[in-house]
Design a protein around this motif. Structure first.
Motif, PDB file in Angstrom:
ATOM      1  N   ALA A  94      67.406  42.163  80.084  1.00  0.00           N
ATOM      2  CA  ALA A  94      68.519  41.311  79.651  1.00  0.00           C
ATOM      3  C   ALA A  94      69.243  40.638  80.820  1.00  0.00           C
ATOM      4  O   ALA A  94      69.742  39.520  80.678  1.00  0.00           O
ATOM      5  N   LYS A  95      69.324  41.301  81.970  1.00  0.00           N
ATOM      6  CA  LYS A  95      69.997  40.706  83.134  1.00  0.00           C
ATOM      7  C   LYS A  95      69.150  39.632  83.809  1.00  0.00           C
ATOM      8  O   LYS A  95      69.667  38.758  84.487  1.00  0.00           O
ATOM      9  N   ASP A  96      67.827  39.692  83.592  1.00  0.00           N
ATOM     10  CA  ASP A  96      66.908  38.778  84.271  1.00  0.00           C
ATOM     11  C   ASP A  96      66.499  37.575  83.421  1.00  0.00           C
ATOM     12  O   ASP A  96      66.028  36.574  83.965  1.00  0.00           O
ATOM     13  N   ILE A  97      66.646  37.692  82.120  1.00  0.00           N
ATOM     14  CA  ILE A  97      66.164  36.626  81.229  1.00  0.00           C
ATOM     15  C   ILE A  97      67.328  36.048  80.441  1.00  0.00           C
ATOM     16  O   ILE A  97      68.071  36.765  79.771  1.00  0.00           O
ATOM     17  N   ASP A  98      67.454  34.728  80.507  1.00  0.00           N
ATOM     18  CA  ASP A  98      68.493  34.000  79.783  1.00  0.00           C
ATOM     19  C   ASP A  98      67.847  33.336  78.572  1.00  0.00           C
ATOM     20  O   ASP A  98      67.114  32.349  78.711  1.00  0.00           O
ATOM     21  N   LEU A  99      68.104  33.874  77.391  1.00  0.00           N
ATOM     22  CA  LEU A  99      67.482  33.341  76.174  1.00  0.00           C
ATOM     23  C   LEU A  99      67.974  31.938  75.817  1.00  0.00           C
ATOM     24  O   LEU A  99      67.413  31.291  74.938  1.00  0.00           O
ATOM     25  N   THR A 100      69.004  31.458  76.502  1.00  0.00           N
ATOM     26  CA  THR A 100      69.478  30.091  76.248  1.00  0.00           C
ATOM     27  C   THR A 100      68.752  29.065  77.110  1.00  0.00           C
ATOM     28  O   THR A 100      69.029  27.869  77.009  1.00  0.00           O
ATOM     29  N   SER A 101      67.815  29.540  77.939  1.00  0.00           N
ATOM     30  CA  SER A 101      67.104  28.641  78.853  1.00  0.00           C
ATOM     31  C   SER A 101      65.662  29.122  79.036  1.00  0.00           C
ATOM     32  O   SER A 101      65.294  29.655  80.071  1.00  0.00           O
ATOM     33  N   ILE A 102      64.849  28.899  77.994  1.00  0.00           N
ATOM     34  CA  ILE A 102      63.491  29.436  77.944  1.00  0.00           C
ATOM     35  C   ILE A 102      62.468  28.297  77.839  1.00  0.00           C
ATOM     36  O   ILE A 102      62.682  27.321  77.128  1.00  0.00           O
ATOM     37  N   ARG A 121      63.582  23.195  78.697  1.00  0.00           N
ATOM     38  CA  ARG A 121      64.099  24.527  78.343  1.00  0.00           C
ATOM     39  C   ARG A 121      64.716  24.506  76.948  1.00  0.00           C
ATOM     40  O   ARG A 121      65.223  23.478  76.511  1.00  0.00           O
ATOM     41  N   HIS A 122      64.680  25.670  76.285  1.00  0.00           N
ATOM     42  CA  HIS A 122      65.200  25.788  74.921  1.00  0.00           C
ATOM     43  C   HIS A 122      66.077  27.020  74.780  1.00  0.00           C
ATOM     44  O   HIS A 122      65.866  28.025  75.452  1.00  0.00           O
ATOM     45  N   ASN A 123      67.008  26.944  73.864  1.00  0.00           N
ATOM     46  CA  ASN A 123      67.898  28.058  73.541  1.00  0.00           C
ATOM     47  C   ASN A 123      67.333  28.770  72.316  1.00  0.00           C
ATOM     48  O   ASN A 123      67.435  28.268  71.199  1.00  0.00           O
ATOM     49  N   ILE A 124      66.730  29.932  72.525  1.00  0.00           N
ATOM     50  CA  ILE A 124      66.167  30.690  71.401  1.00  0.00           C
ATOM     51  C   ILE A 124      67.015  31.915  71.084  1.00  0.00           C
ATOM     52  O   ILE A 124      66.573  32.832  70.397  1.00  0.00           O
TER      53      ILE A 124
END
Length: 150
Positions: A94-102, A121-124
């Motif tokens: 969770a600290k390494d992956i930003d689900l708002t920028s995938i 990038r996409h916000n998933i």
């Protein structure tokens, strides 16, 4: 005298050449155009960065009645339905992956079109995004794409 003959034949040769060139431009034969009926995504991956690791999406297909179908379901059984693609990601990341920028990448047949485009990038996060897949025959299927930490 040969030059005089050449000048009198020249317009006819030019006309003949143009006729031959235009005769080679036949119309497209609709009978031999092949388009796919498929509007399915067969695989989807996501990445937090271009150089990072990939996560495989879990694809769930629903028919037009909203019933979850088996992975072996045929295109005809799925027509009129929708899809759901989930990316369960370990909570330790969770600290390494930003689900708002995938970054997203999908596998489809050659004549399918995805809108909006998956480039960039996409916000998933949360409810994710909804995309539409259009087949070569212009049938449409929507997919919701969501990522979450588990």
């Amino acid at each position: 005298m040969n030059m005089k003959l050449l000048y009198t034949i020249k317009p006819y040769l030019l006309g003949l050449l143009i006729t031959l060139l235009l005769a080679g431009c036949a119309k497209e034969n609709e009978e031999f155009i092949f388009v796919h009926k498929s509007n399915l995504i067969t695989q989807m991956t996501c990445k937090a960065s271009h150089s990072g690791g990939e996560f495989q999406g879990e694809i769930y297909e629903f028919n037009k009645e909203g019933k979850l179908m088996e992975a072996s379901a045929k295109q005809e059984e799925l027509e009129g339905g929708y899809g759901l693609i989930l990316f369960p990601i370990s909570a330790t990341l969770a600290k390494d992956i930003d689900l708002t920028s995938i970054y997203l990448k999908a596998t489809v047949t050659y004549d399918e079109l995805i809108t909006p485009s998956l480039s960039g990038r996409h916000n998933i996060s949360g409810d994710g995004i909804i995309i539409t897949v259009t087949s070569g025959e212009r049938t449409k299927r929507q997919y919701r794409i969501r990522g979450y930490f588990e």
